[in-house]
Design a protein around this motif. Structure first.
Motif, PDB file in Angstrom:
ATOM      1  N   ARG A  10       0.731  -1.231   0.034  1.00 24.24           N
ATOM      2  CA  ARG A  10       0.112   0.162  -0.032  1.00 24.24           C
ATOM      3  C   ARG A  10       0.900   1.410  -0.147  1.00 24.24           C
ATOM      4  N   ALA A  11       1.979   1.232   0.740  1.00 23.93           N
ATOM      5  CA  ALA A  11       2.785   2.500   0.851  1.00 23.93           C
ATOM      6  C   ALA A  11       3.685   2.598  -0.457  1.00 23.93           C
ATOM      7  N   ALA A  14       1.130   4.125  -2.946  1.00 28.70           N
ATOM      8  CA  ALA A  14       1.015   5.492  -2.568  1.00 28.70           C
ATOM      9  C   ALA A  14       2.204   6.235  -3.040  1.00 28.70           C
ATOM     10  N   SER A  59       2.670   6.251   8.656  1.00 27.70           N
ATOM     11  CA  SER A  59       2.408   5.323   9.632  1.00 27.70           C
ATOM     12  C   SER A  59       3.231   4.074   9.432  1.00 27.70           C
ATOM     13  N   ASP A  71       1.580   2.769   5.567  1.00 30.13           N
ATOM     14  CA  ASP A  71       1.004   3.843   4.626  1.00 30.13           C
ATOM     15  C   ASP A  71       1.449   5.251   4.626  1.00 30.13           C
ATOM     16  N   GLY A  73       1.001   9.342   3.225  1.00 25.77           N
ATOM     17  CA  GLY A  73       0.028  10.433   2.561  1.00 25.77           C
ATOM     18  C   GLY A  73       0.610  11.643   2.465  1.00 25.77           C
TER      19      GLY A  73
END
Length: 76
Positions: A10-11, A14, A59, A71, A73
């Motif tokens: 997921r990271a 992103a 995170s 993750d 952002g």
């Protein structure tokens, strides 16, 4: 002691979607988290920590010798 960083899928996804300036800031935020092992959550289990940059957040969880980024952002 060198520390290791693992990126969850997921990271990685992103990071791939961010513009260059966002990717740079997130990587700097990861580096800031990595050099502060006293702020890492307890290794193992489901303990998570969040570190904030100027416009980013990361995170992560800890393991012996490093962190796994769950993750990321960027609000740029």
């Amino acid at each position: 002691m060198p520390y290791e960083v693992d990126l969850a899928n997921r990271a990685e996804d992103a990071l791939g979607e961010l513009p260059p300036e966002g990717r740079q800031e997130v990587m700097e935020t990861i580096a800031a988290a990595l050099v502060r092992p006293c702020a890492w959550p307890k290794p193992g289990g489901w303990h998570v920590a969040v570190v904030f940059g100027p416009c980013s957040w990361v995170s992560f969880t800890a393991f012996l010798g490093g962190i796994e980024v769950i993750d990321v952002g960027w609000a740029g």
